[in-house]
Motif scaffolding. Structure first.
Motif, short mmCIF file in Angstrom:
data_model
loop_
_atom_site.label_atom_id
_atom_site.label_comp_id
_atom_site.label_asym_id
_atom_site.label_seq_id
_atom_site.Cartn_x
_atom_site.Cartn_y
_atom_site.Cartn_z
N PRO A 195 0.81 -1.22 0.00
CA PRO A 195 0.00 0.00 0.00
C PRO A 195 0.84 1.28 0.00
O PRO A 195 0.41 2.29 -0.55
CB PRO A 195 -0.85 -0.10 1.27
N ILE A 196 2.04 1.22 0.59
CA ILE A 196 2.90 2.41 0.56
C ILE A 196 3.30 2.72 -0.87
O ILE A 196 3.23 3.87 -1.33
CB ILE A 196 4.14 2.20 1.45
N THR A 197 3.68 1.70 -1.63
CA THR A 197 4.08 1.89 -3.02
C THR A 197 2.90 2.37 -3.87
O THR A 197 3.04 3.30 -4.67
CB THR A 197 4.64 0.58 -3.60
N ILE A 198 1.74 1.76 -3.68
CA ILE A 198 0.57 2.16 -4.46
C ILE A 198 0.20 3.60 -4.13
O ILE A 198 -0.16 4.39 -5.02
CB ILE A 198 -0.60 1.20 -4.20
N GLY A 199 0.25 3.98 -2.87
CA GLY A 199 -0.09 5.35 -2.49
C GLY A 199 0.88 6.37 -3.05
O GLY A 199 0.45 7.44 -3.53
N ILE A 200 2.17 6.06 -3.04
CA ILE A 200 3.15 7.01 -3.58
C ILE A 200 3.02 7.12 -5.09
O ILE A 200 3.06 8.22 -5.64
CB ILE A 200 4.57 6.60 -3.15
N VAL A 201 2.84 6.00 -5.76
CA VAL A 201 2.69 6.02 -7.22
C VAL A 201 1.43 6.78 -7.62
O VAL A 201 1.43 7.57 -8.56
CB VAL A 201 2.71 4.59 -7.79
N SER A 202 0.34 6.56 -6.90
CA SER A 202 -0.90 7.26 -7.25
C SER A 202 -0.84 8.74 -6.92
O SER A 202 -1.50 9.56 -7.54
CB SER A 202 -2.10 6.61 -6.57
N ALA A 203 -0.03 9.12 -5.92
CA ALA A 203 0.10 10.54 -5.59
C ALA A 203 0.88 11.29 -6.64
O ALA A 203 0.57 12.45 -6.96
CB ALA A 203 0.77 10.70 -4.24
N PHE A 204 1.91 10.68 -7.20
CA PHE A 204 2.76 11.36 -8.16
C PHE A 204 2.48 11.00 -9.61
O PHE A 204 3.12 11.52 -10.51
CB PHE A 204 4.24 11.10 -7.84
N GLY A 205 1.52 10.11 -9.82
CA GLY A 205 1.16 9.72 -11.17
C GLY A 205 0.24 10.75 -11.81
O GLY A 205 -0.16 11.74 -11.19
N PRO A 206 -0.11 10.54 -13.06
CA PRO A 206 -1.02 11.48 -13.72
C PRO A 206 -2.42 11.41 -13.11
O PRO A 206 -2.93 10.34 -12.81
CB PRO A 206 -1.05 11.00 -15.18
N VAL A 207 -3.00 12.58 -12.95
CA VAL A 207 -4.35 12.65 -12.35
C VAL A 207 -5.35 13.04 -13.40
O VAL A 207 -5.13 13.78 -14.27
CB VAL A 207 -4.38 13.66 -11.19
#
Length: 52
Positions: free
Chosen positions: A40-52
């Motif tokens: 979940p840490i990786t998914i949260g970081i990737v989703s925070a800095f990924g395209p929105v």
């Protein structure tokens, strides 16, 4: 408003991962829980800095 919700969800995912990490470190199989917490840490970081 959509970006705020997206960042809140990402922060919640990272928070859940950190919670799992802290609780998992005090368990008997801490290496397993560290690996579980990284998901979940990786998914949260990737989703925070990924395209929105």
């Amino acid at each position: 408003m959509e970006k705020a919700v997206a960042y809140a969800i990402s922060a919640a995912l990272v928070g859940i991962g950190v919670l799992i990490l802290v609780v998992g470190l005090s368990s008997s199989s801490s290496a397993l829980w560290v690996m579980v917490a990284l998901v979940p840490i990786t998914i949260g970081i990737v989703s925070a800095f990924g395209p929105v």
